[in-house]
Design a protein around this motif. Structure first.
Motif, PDB file in Angstrom:
ATOM      1  N   GLU A  34     -49.321  39.165  12.280  1.00  0.00           N
ATOM      2  CA  GLU A  34     -48.455  38.186  12.124  1.00  0.00           C
ATOM      3  C   GLU A  34     -48.547  36.837  13.412  1.00  0.00           C
ATOM      4  O   GLU A  34     -48.024  36.077  13.667  1.00  0.00           O
ATOM      5  CB  GLU A  34     -47.364  37.858  11.208  1.00  0.00           C
ATOM      6  CG  GLU A  34     -47.765  38.349  10.123  1.00  0.00           C
ATOM      7  CD  GLU A  34     -46.905  39.834   9.874  1.00  0.00           C
ATOM      8  OE1 GLU A  34     -47.053  40.268  10.815  1.00  0.00           O
ATOM      9  OE2 GLU A  34     -47.455  40.262   8.416  1.00  0.00           O
ATOM     10  N   SER A  91     -50.300  24.422   7.979  1.00  0.00           N
ATOM     11  CA  SER A  91     -51.232  24.964   7.820  1.00  0.00           C
ATOM     12  C   SER A  91     -51.752  26.475   6.939  1.00  0.00           C
ATOM     13  O   SER A  91     -50.690  26.366   6.340  1.00  0.00           O
ATOM     14  CB  SER A  91     -52.012  25.301   8.681  1.00  0.00           C
ATOM     15  OG  SER A  91     -50.942  26.680   9.648  1.00  0.00           O
ATOM     16  N   GLU A 100     -52.899  28.217   7.289  1.00  0.00           N
ATOM     17  CA  GLU A 100     -52.677  29.784   7.684  1.00  0.00           C
ATOM     18  C   GLU A 100     -50.870  29.976   8.646  1.00  0.00           C
ATOM     19  O   GLU A 100     -50.104  31.294   7.793  1.00  0.00           O
ATOM     20  CB  GLU A 100     -52.950  29.963   9.946  1.00  0.00           C
ATOM     21  CG  GLU A 100     -54.763  30.301   9.674  1.00  0.00           C
ATOM     22  CD  GLU A 100     -55.309  29.011   9.077  1.00  0.00           C
ATOM     23  OE1 GLU A 100     -54.655  28.120   8.936  1.00  0.00           O
ATOM     24  OE2 GLU A 100     -56.587  28.711   8.811  1.00  0.00           O
ATOM     25  N   GLU A 101     -50.730  29.278   8.349  1.00  0.00           N
ATOM     26  CA  GLU A 101     -48.619  28.981   8.648  1.00  0.00           C
ATOM     27  C   GLU A 101     -48.332  29.304   7.002  1.00  0.00           C
ATOM     28  O   GLU A 101     -47.093  30.392   6.991  1.00  0.00           O
ATOM     29  CB  GLU A 101     -48.482  28.188   8.897  1.00  0.00           C
ATOM     30  CG  GLU A 101     -48.561  27.668  10.732  1.00  0.00           C
ATOM     31  CD  GLU A 101     -47.933  25.717  11.178  1.00  0.00           C
ATOM     32  OE1 GLU A 101     -48.042  26.328  12.201  1.00  0.00           O
ATOM     33  OE2 GLU A 101     -48.093  25.298  10.252  1.00  0.00           O
ATOM     34  N   GLN A 154     -49.537  30.975   4.270  1.00  0.00           N
ATOM     35  CA  GLN A 154     -49.897  32.568   4.176  1.00  0.00           C
ATOM     36  C   GLN A 154     -49.185  33.364   5.645  1.00  0.00           C
ATOM     37  O   GLN A 154     -48.178  34.324   4.368  1.00  0.00           O
ATOM     38  CB  GLN A 154     -51.321  33.086   4.658  1.00  0.00           C
ATOM     39  CG  GLN A 154     -52.443  32.364   3.885  1.00  0.00           C
ATOM     40  CD  GLN A 154     -53.877  32.636   4.500  1.00  0.00           C
ATOM     41  OE1 GLN A 154     -53.813  32.659   4.821  1.00  0.00           O
ATOM     42  NE2 GLN A 154     -53.948  32.520   2.818  1.00  0.00           N
ATOM     43  N   LEU A 155     -48.730  32.763   6.821  1.00  0.00           N
ATOM     44  CA  LEU A 155     -47.792  34.041   7.134  1.00  0.00           C
ATOM     45  C   LEU A 155     -46.456  34.069   6.648  1.00  0.00           C
ATOM     46  O   LEU A 155     -45.226  35.017   6.655  1.00  0.00           O
ATOM     47  CB  LEU A 155     -47.692  33.025   8.618  1.00  0.00           C
ATOM     48  CG  LEU A 155     -46.850  33.403   9.305  1.00  0.00           C
ATOM     49  CD1 LEU A 155     -46.734  35.649   9.969  1.00  0.00           C
ATOM     50  CD2 LEU A 155     -46.494  32.936  10.942  1.00  0.00           C
ATOM     51  N   ALA A 197     -51.344  30.565  -1.806  1.00  0.00           N
ATOM     52  CA  ALA A 197     -52.207  31.418  -0.779  1.00  0.00           C
ATOM     53  C   ALA A 197     -53.256  32.634  -1.411  1.00  0.00           C
ATOM     54  O   ALA A 197     -52.638  32.864  -2.272  1.00  0.00           O
ATOM     55  CB  ALA A 197     -51.547  32.088   0.027  1.00  0.00           C
TER      56      ALA A 197
END
Length: 252
Positions: free
Chosen positions: A13, A187, A189-190, A192-193, A252
């Protein structure tokens, strides 16, 4: 990657986790506690044998099987004690738990049964000539304070913070913060993190969990106009972000 007294691991991550490495002193404190426990068990077994031996002779049994059983039992207790506890207690023995130490893989993963067995089979060599001289010398020349068993198994021993009760996802009160957050700049990606961390956090040790929560919350707070806060508030922020984003229909 490691410095003088610290192991730093880069997670998938893209967060850095830091673990303070255990030195010779703390590891020998744990070993002393484990040795006392082992000796206590041996003494208890000897007392039991003293009680069983007259009965065995009375029944006509020889003492050879008792002698063989004592040898096998002693070997299993000596060799199997550390491997057994480290395998079932996620890298800890009673002594390590008392000293707040834990064995883990070089990359931060928990050790498995093979790792526990491999690192402890070399304990016989590490203790030559009986006072762990080989182990101490090897540790002194290792940046990560590894003995031979650690080199073979790819493990390290780290200090662990005293564990506190980890709050489950549903009990950390995310609702109050959610209404005040603007998640439009978060975002995929954020998101999902954050979601990956929240799904995995119950399996993390408390120290690791806090470190990851703080680093991820610091990254996300800038996107939602929030303020980074110490644990457990940083986890409540992450929960609030997920709740808010999901409320808008994204998952997500």
């Amino acid at each position: 990657m490691s410095s003088a007294n610290k192991l730093t691991i880069e997670t998938p991550e893209q967060t850095s986790l830091e673990f303070p490495l255990a030195g010779i002193g703390s590891r020998f404190l744990a070993l002393a506690a484990d040795t006392i426990l082992q000796v206590s068990v041996v003494l208890a077994l000897l007392v039991a044998l003293e009680m069983v031996y007259p009965l065995a002779r009375l029944l006509g049994s020889t003492s050879q099987w008792m002698f063989a059983a004592a040898i096998v039992g002693g070997f299993l207790l000596y060799e199997g004690y550390f491997a057994f506890f480290e395998a079932v207690w996620n890298g800890q023995t009673p002594g390590k738990r008392l000293a707040h130490l834990r064995v883990m893989k070089d990359d931060g993963r928990p050790i498995g049964v093979y790792d526990a067995i491999a690192r402890n089979l070399l304990r016989i060599v590490d203790q030559i000539p009986g006072v762990y001289a080989v182990g101490v010398i090897v540790m002194l020349f290792s940046r990560q304070s590894k003995r031979l068993g650690d080199h073979v198994a790819g493990t390290v021993v780290v200090h662990e913070q005293a564990l506190e009760a980890a709050r489950p996802f549903a009990d950390t009160g995310a609702g109050a913060e959610a209404a005040a957050l603007d998640t439009s700049r978060v975002s995929i990606e954020e998101f999902q993190l954050v979601e990956a961390f929240l799904q995995r956090r119950s399996s993390l040790e408390t120290g690791v969990r806090r470190g990851m929560a703080a680093q991820i919350a610091e990254r996300v707070a800038a996107q939602v106009s929030g303020e980074p806060a110490p644990w457990p508030a940083c986890e409540r922020l992450l929960e609030a972000v997920v709740e808010q984003v999901r409320a808008k229909g994204f998952r997500a």
